[in-house]
Design an enzyme around this catalytic site. Structure first.
Site, PDB file in Angstrom:
ATOM      1  N   HIS A 104       0.855  -1.422  -0.018  1.00  0.00           N
ATOM      2  CA  HIS A 104       0.069  -0.048  -0.179  1.00  0.00           C
ATOM      3  C   HIS A 104       0.826   1.371  -0.164  1.00  0.00           C
ATOM      4  CE1 HIS A 104      -3.595   2.523   1.116  1.00  0.00           C
ATOM      5  NE2 HIS A 104      -2.763   3.253   1.627  1.00  0.00           N
ATOM      6  N   GLU A 105       1.725   1.322   0.685  1.00  0.00           N
ATOM      7  CA  GLU A 105       2.730   2.601   0.940  1.00  0.00           C
ATOM      8  C   GLU A 105       3.574   2.672  -0.430  1.00  0.00           C
ATOM      9  OE1 GLU A 105       1.601   4.681   3.028  1.00  0.00           O
ATOM     10  OE2 GLU A 105       0.380   3.203   4.316  1.00  0.00           O
ATOM     11  N   HIS A 150       1.729   4.469  -2.726  1.00  0.00           N
ATOM     12  CA  HIS A 150       1.965   5.822  -2.767  1.00  0.00           C
ATOM     13  C   HIS A 150       3.145   6.324  -3.308  1.00  0.00           C
ATOM     14  CE1 HIS A 150      -1.907   6.625  -0.656  1.00  0.00           C
ATOM     15  NE2 HIS A 150      -1.622   5.865   0.344  1.00  0.00           N
ATOM     16  N   HIS A 174       3.467   6.662  -6.817  1.00  0.00           N
ATOM     17  CA  HIS A 174       2.762   7.826  -7.343  1.00  0.00           C
ATOM     18  C   HIS A 174       3.687   9.129  -7.272  1.00  0.00           C
ATOM     19  CE1 HIS A 174      -1.320   9.993  -7.035  1.00  0.00           C
ATOM     20  NE2 HIS A 174      -0.607   9.957  -8.216  1.00  0.00           N
TER      21      HIS A 174
HETATM   22 ZN    ZN Z   1      -2.800   5.330   1.906  1.00  0.00          ZN
END
Ligand code: ZN
Length: 696
Positions: free
Chosen positions: A487-488, A491, A494
């Site tokens: 998940h991290e 990010h 991105h």
């Molecule tokens: Zn998040």
């Protein structure tokens, strides 16, 4: 207090005289111009904030003083590039406040916070600056602006307008008065929630009342009692105490007591939030009205991907209606299991569901986190996560030992593109320590941007709290932790792939209902056998992860998915009900809430229970007319991932399109447009229903 200020003043004076030595105020000599963590000392922060704010103000003043006519470049772009020193020090200081803090830094934060508020008001209430922004905005269609420039201009203009800049003096005064009242009411709301939470203790003196509680929950109860100076055991409404009690206690009446206490927090009594909820709603209706919006939801949603209340209401309806049958079936299944195992009460209540759903899960999907851990050695997981990025995007990660770090546990990697060119620095800080807060997050020390033809590549970081290796055991992480890592890392990608011009429109600077797409989509790979089989091997025997373990992980993920989905949507539905009102309702807060939720009932309503009175997300947090965004992001990622499922989870064409259309774009174009560019259609809720197994 005075003495503290005096000392702070001395430190300031001392350091502003030897400015040259402050690593925030000189060009970084570290590789890639990275933050000079080896030189930064606590005493550098305050003078750096001072100097950074002064520099930023001077840049704003220069924009206003410009004798030339306002243009996009000399006003809008100039504003976005202003304050570089300040954003460098903010980037380092506030990240270390979370990842590696100490008492001194906490004190600095208290000093700095009003300085930063003052600076942001200096910009947002600056009428001379607004005049220039408005002049550019009014001729926006004749300027031949590129889409990112148009977006930046519109965002800036709207920020000023929604801050009251376009109002008459009389209305400006009203707007400030209401805004101030609103912030005080929100503060009072959260104070009451906290006080109401702390006011309750379930005090147990007879050990028979501990029936069903595991040893650790009993120990915790004894410790809590001792802290409170009580005999026996005590349980509170704080989650780590409340939640296991409800899950394990076999004493129905006590479960009812603690459940009721939790769900009637701040309803009536000393810490009642009922009037405050109505006051907040009233003020929000007034503020939205004076700014020209139909309802508060219209005001809050304008800058988001969803755009307006009809879209959000339709979105919730389209998910909740087909989920109802599954939610009811979940409850019926748990009840059937409970009856088979001795439950014989007349009504099946929420405090029964919490207990029996836990027993049912243990019986049906027994899966212990410990069973999985030996297959997830951290080093292998790091290689596997980088390896996934390599398979999808062709990028590579190279560990560096010459870039300064803020703690010896932090690792730094250079991220290189397919052609070997530099993309970013990636910092990874995996292990817990006293100076770090709990949880996991992604952050950046510097975002990407292009200024005067020079591109600044980003410095991205992820911070986690995984188990540290010992002399004889390597770091073994749980499957949940692997999911968090992915998940991290999503990010982080991105940020790493960012390819924009303007600082406020690059990387993760996107709207709230879009920002979790890149992160949540990555979690999907943690449930794909093809991916898990490529690296999950027992750390001692090297044996690959058994197929039935993977099956259990996947099955456990969707346990009570229908119930969970409706419950989440209830929050979003209630949030929208409050924020689409045009006047404050005459009935009580509890009545209003129960009336709204009676449309989609799953469990029997309980007298006087209401979560509005303690719904901090929408009454004192930033989620007013925004709670839907959790589900919105789930729909986005499920719909986006379904393309990978269709073409192959390692398909590089899909990945390349995801990179170009989503990850590189930041907030430079409207998020609904960039989503359509990737997926070819608007986000479809069916993908989420399918993912959760909510299909007939
Ligand atoms: Zn998040």
């Amino acid at each position: 207090m005075t003495r503290k200020l005096l000392i702070a003043g001395l430190v300031l004076a001392l350091f502003s005289s030897c400015k040259m030595e402050n690593p925030f105020l000189t060009e970084s000599t570290a590789p890639f111009g990275a933050p000079q963590f080896d030189k930064i000392k606590t005493e550098h922060y305050l003078p750096a904030f001072e100097a950074g704010i002064a520099e930023a103000k001077a840049e704003i003043d220069a924009i206003i003083a410009n004798q030339e006519e306002p243009t996009f470049e000399n006003t809008i772009a100039a504003m976005d590039y202003a304050g570089k020193t300040l954003s460098n020090v903010v980037g380092v200081f506030f990240n270390l406040m979370e990842a590696h803090t100490n008492d001194e830094m906490q004190q600095i934060a208290e000093q700095v916070s009003p300085m930063l508020t003052e600076y942001s008001m200096y910009v947002s209430l600056n009428s001379a600056l607004f005049e220039r922004v408005k002049a550019v905005y009014e001729k926006r269609n004749e300027l031949g602006l590129a889409p990112d420039q148009m977006k930046l201009l519109e965002d800036n203009y709207k920020d000023f307008v929604n801050g009251g800049a376009n109002l008459s003096d009389e209305d400006k005064a009203l707007y400030s008065k209401w805004s101030e009242e609103l912030s005080l009411a929100s503060l009072a709301f959260s104070k009451n929630v906290l006080a109401a939470t702390n006011a309750y203790t379930l005090h147990i003196t007879d050990s028979a009342d501990l029936a069903g509680l595991p040893e650790y929950v009993r120990t915790m109860g004894a410790e809590t009692a001792a802290e409170k100076g009580l005999e026996g055991w005590a349980y509170t409404l704080h989650y780590p105490s409340y939640s296991p009690f409800l899950k394990y206690s076999t004493v129905r009446d006590l479960r009812k007591q603690i459940w009721t206490a939790y769900n009637t927090r701040a309803v009536g009594g000393e810490n009642d939030n009922s009037d405050i909820v109505k006051q907040i709603i009233d003020l929000r209706i007034k503020i939205a009205g004076i700014l020209g919006y139909d309802t508060y939801a219209d005001y809050a949603l304008e800058g988001r991907m969803a755009k307006d209340k009809n879209t959000v209401n339709e979105f919730i309806k389209n998910l909740i209606e087909p989920s109802m049958a599954f939610a009811r079936k979940d409850v019926a299944d748990v009840l059937a299991y409970a009856k088979k195992n001795g439950f014989d009460e007349k009504e099946f209540m929420p405090w029964d569901f919490s207990y029996w759903s836990e027993r049912y899960q243990e019986a049906e999907y027994s899966l212990s986190a410990e069973e999985l851990k030996p297959y997830f050695q951290l080093e292998n997981c790091i290689d596997a996560v980088f390896g996934l990025a390599n398979r999808l995007y062709g990028i590579t990660f190279h560990e560096l030992d010459n870039v300064p770090v803020y703690h010896e546990d932090v690792k730094v990697y250079e991220v290189k593109d397919v052609d070997g060119s530099h993309l970013a620095l990636f910092y990874a800080d995996f292990f817990p320590r006293a100076s770090k807060r709990g949880g996991a997050w992604m952050t950046e020390f510097r975002g990407q941007c292009i200024e005067n033809g020079v591109e600044y590549r980003p410095f991205i970081s992820i911070v986690c709290n995984f188990t540290k290796p010992t002399a004889d055991t390597p770091s073994l992480i749980t499957h949940d932790e692997l999911t968090t890592f992915l998940h991290e890392f999503g990010h982080a990608l991105h940020g790493i792939f960012a390819k924009g011009r303007y600082p406020s429109l690059t990387g993760t600077n996107v709207s709230r209902d879009f920002v979790e797409l890149p992160s949540q989509i990555m979690e999907n790979w943690a449930f794909e056998p093809e991916y898990l089989n490529s690296f999950a091997k027992h750390y001692q025997t090297g044996e690959p992860i058994p197929a039935e373990l993977i099956e259990k992980v996947v099955a456990a993920k969707n346990y009570l998915a229908g119930y969970g989905q409706v419950r989440q949507l209830h929050f979003g539905y209630l949030d929208m009900a409050w924020h689409t009102l045009k006047e404050v309702p005459s009935e009580s807060v509890v009545e209003f809430e129960q009336k709204v939720l009676s449309k989609y009932p799953v469990m029997p309503a309980v007298e006087n229970a209401a979560f509005s009175n303690s719904f901090s997300h929408i009454f004192s947090g930033g989620y007013s007319a925004g709670y839907y965004s959790y589900k919105w992001a789930e729909v986005l990622e499920a719909d986006a991932f379904s393309l990978f499922k269709e073409k192959g989870i390692f398909n590089t064409d899909v990945a390349t399109s995801f990179r170009k259309n989503i990850l590189e774009m930041g907030g430079s174009v409207d998020e609904s447009v960039i989503y359509r560019n990737f997926r070819g259609h608007d986000p479809a809720p069916e993908a989420l229903m399918e993912k959760l197994g909510l299909v007939k």
